[in-house]
Design a protein around this motif. Sequence first.
Motif, PDB file in Angstrom:
ATOM      1  N   LEU A 121       0.822  -1.206   0.000  1.00 42.70           N
ATOM      2  CA  LEU A 121       0.000   0.000   0.000  1.00 42.70           C
ATOM      3  C   LEU A 121       0.858   1.259   0.000  1.00 42.70           C
ATOM      4  N   VAL A 122       1.869   1.309   0.849  1.00 40.26           N
ATOM      5  CA  VAL A 122       2.750   2.475   0.908  1.00 40.26           C
ATOM      6  C   VAL A 122       3.467   2.666  -0.424  1.00 40.26           C
ATOM      7  N   GLU A 123       3.999   1.584  -0.988  1.00 41.17           N
ATOM      8  CA  GLU A 123       4.703   1.684  -2.271  1.00 41.17           C
ATOM      9  C   GLU A 123       3.788   2.202  -3.372  1.00 41.17           C
ATOM     10  N   ARG A 124       2.571   1.706  -3.415  1.00 39.11           N
ATOM     11  CA  ARG A 124       1.628   2.148  -4.456  1.00 39.11           C
ATOM     12  C   ARG A 124       1.194   3.598  -4.251  1.00 39.11           C
ATOM     13  N   ILE A 125       1.006   4.011  -3.012  1.00 39.04           N
ATOM     14  CA  ILE A 125       0.640   5.407  -2.728  1.00 39.04           C
ATOM     15  C   ILE A 125       1.741   6.332  -3.241  1.00 39.04           C
ATOM     16  N   LYS A 126       2.986   6.000  -2.910  1.00 33.76           N
ATOM     17  CA  LYS A 126       4.124   6.850  -3.311  1.00 33.76           C
ATOM     18  C   LYS A 126       4.283   6.907  -4.832  1.00 33.76           C
ATOM     19  N   LYS A 127       4.019   5.799  -5.524  1.00 34.93           N
ATOM     20  CA  LYS A 127       4.219   5.737  -6.973  1.00 34.93           C
ATOM     21  C   LYS A 127       3.032   6.258  -7.782  1.00 34.93           C
ATOM     22  N   GLU A 128       1.814   6.033  -7.291  1.00 30.46           N
ATOM     23  CA  GLU A 128       0.637   6.208  -8.149  1.00 30.46           C
ATOM     24  C   GLU A 128      -0.252   7.404  -7.840  1.00 30.46           C
ATOM     25  N   LEU A 129      -0.209   7.928  -6.635  1.00 31.29           N
ATOM     26  CA  LEU A 129      -1.125   9.035  -6.325  1.00 31.29           C
ATOM     27  C   LEU A 129      -0.548  10.370  -6.790  1.00 31.29           C
ATOM     28  N   PRO A 130      -1.385  11.210  -7.404  1.00 23.68           N
ATOM     29  CA  PRO A 130      -0.930  12.527  -7.857  1.00 23.68           C
ATOM     30  C   PRO A 130      -0.842  13.511  -6.681  1.00 23.68           C
ATOM     31  N   ILE A 131       0.203  13.296  -5.872  1.00 28.05           N
ATOM     32  CA  ILE A 131       0.486  14.145  -4.708  1.00 28.05           C
ATOM     33  C   ILE A 131       1.922  14.615  -4.863  1.00 28.05           C
ATOM     34  N   TRP A 132       2.120  15.928  -4.677  1.00 26.61           N
ATOM     35  CA  TRP A 132       3.452  16.497  -4.836  1.00 26.61           C
ATOM     36  C   TRP A 132       3.854  17.228  -3.572  1.00 26.61           C
ATOM     37  N   LYS A 134       6.594  20.105  -2.116  1.00 26.93           N
ATOM     38  CA  LYS A 134       7.620  21.126  -2.350  1.00 26.93           C
ATOM     39  C   LYS A 134       8.408  21.277  -1.057  1.00 26.93           C
ATOM     40  N   GLU A 135       9.707  20.931  -1.113  1.00 31.35           N
ATOM     41  CA  GLU A 135      10.562  21.062   0.067  1.00 31.35           C
ATOM     42  C   GLU A 135      10.863  22.538   0.298  1.00 31.35           C
ATOM     43  N   LEU A 136      10.580  22.990   1.493  1.00 32.36           N
ATOM     44  CA  LEU A 136      10.848  24.373   1.871  1.00 32.36           C
ATOM     45  C   LEU A 136      12.192  24.395   2.598  1.00 32.36           C
ATOM     46  N   ILE A 137      13.098  25.207   2.087  1.00 31.38           N
ATOM     47  CA  ILE A 137      14.476  25.225   2.578  1.00 31.38           C
ATOM     48  C   ILE A 137      14.723  26.517   3.342  1.00 31.38           C
ATOM     49  N   ASP A 138      15.505  26.426   4.414  1.00 35.05           N
ATOM     50  CA  ASP A 138      15.692  27.586   5.293  1.00 35.05           C
ATOM     51  C   ASP A 138      16.450  28.745   4.660  1.00 35.05           C
ATOM     52  N   ASN A 139      16.875  28.608   3.404  1.00 33.73           N
ATOM     53  CA  ASN A 139      17.481  29.754   2.711  1.00 33.73           C
ATOM     54  C   ASN A 139      16.453  30.450   1.823  1.00 33.73           C
ATOM     55  N   GLU A 140      15.170  30.183   2.133  1.00 33.72           N
ATOM     56  CA  GLU A 140      14.028  30.779   1.434  1.00 33.72           C
ATOM     57  C   GLU A 140      13.863  30.289   0.003  1.00 33.72           C
ATOM     58  N   GLN A 141      14.457  29.147  -0.302  1.00 34.14           N
ATOM     59  CA  GLN A 141      14.248  28.516  -1.599  1.00 34.14           C
ATOM     60  C   GLN A 141      13.301  27.338  -1.400  1.00 34.14           C
ATOM     61  N   SER A 142      12.857  26.767  -2.513  1.00 27.74           N
ATOM     62  CA  SER A 142      12.049  25.553  -2.450  1.00 27.74           C
ATOM     63  C   SER A 142      12.421  24.666  -3.628  1.00 27.74           C
ATOM     64  N   VAL A 143      12.238  23.367  -3.420  1.00 22.86           N
ATOM     65  CA  VAL A 143      12.577  22.367  -4.437  1.00 22.86           C
ATOM     66  C   VAL A 143      11.457  21.333  -4.462  1.00 22.86           C
ATOM     67  N   TRP A 144      10.969  21.000  -5.670  1.00 23.00           N
ATOM     68  CA  TRP A 144       9.961  19.942  -5.767  1.00 23.00           C
ATOM     69  C   TRP A 144      10.614  18.620  -5.442  1.00 23.00           C
ATOM     70  N   LYS A 145       9.989  17.872  -4.546  1.00 20.50           N
ATOM     71  CA  LYS A 145      10.523  16.593  -4.063  1.00 20.50           C
ATOM     72  C   LYS A 145      10.172  15.482  -5.035  1.00 20.50           C
ATOM     73  N   GLU A 146      11.117  14.557  -5.242  1.00 23.48           N
ATOM     74  CA  GLU A 146      10.864  13.360  -6.041  1.00 23.48           C
ATOM     75  C   GLU A 146      10.680  12.192  -5.112  1.00 23.48           C
ATOM     76  N   ASN A 147       9.597  11.418  -5.333  1.00 27.61           N
ATOM     77  CA  ASN A 147       9.381  10.204  -4.535  1.00 27.61           C
ATOM     78  C   ASN A 147      10.338   9.130  -5.009  1.00 27.61           C
ATOM     79  N   THR A 148      10.959   8.438  -4.046  1.00 30.17           N
ATOM     80  CA  THR A 148      11.871   7.342  -4.404  1.00 30.17           C
ATOM     81  C   THR A 148      11.459   6.073  -3.696  1.00 30.17           C
TER      82      THR A 148
END
Length: 148
Positions: A121-132, A134-148
């Motif tokens: 279930l966890v593996e399928r949730i991470k791979k198949e659900l359209p959920i994104w 955005k990592e918020l970084i303390d230098n006021e930047q952000s990066v879209w996270k990739e599920n692995t």
Amino acid sequence: MEKTRTPKNIFVQGAISPEKIAKSIANHSTKTDIGGHSIFLGQVRADGKEGGKVYAIDYTAYEEMALEKAFEIREAIFKKYPLTCMHIYHSLGEVKTGEICLFVFTSSKHRKAAMDACEELVERIKKELPIWGKELIDNEQSVWKENT
């Protein structure tokens, strides 16, 4: 007559509280045909990134599609494993490091089915659900996270 399952809202605004997790576990004490539970808790990490450290993840989703897909996955897992129950909760919005963003809980007469179902279930949730996220970084930047 087979019981028809309906899609459930899996989304929680913000972090999933320890109280919600504890209440979910406690609610199963009256279900005496359960012999094993398996629980997965996804927690936001303070990963180091170029120029800073992650302090939170801001989760967004294509909610309607995600709920339909989650329902499809639930049905497939219920057909594959002899489960008594299954619960999925995923955060939307900002979740700080150290907080819980995913709570998956499966129950069965025997532990093996609960554990195998939870992992799949966890593996399928991470791979198949359209959920994104955005990592918020303390230098006021952000990066879209990739599920692995």
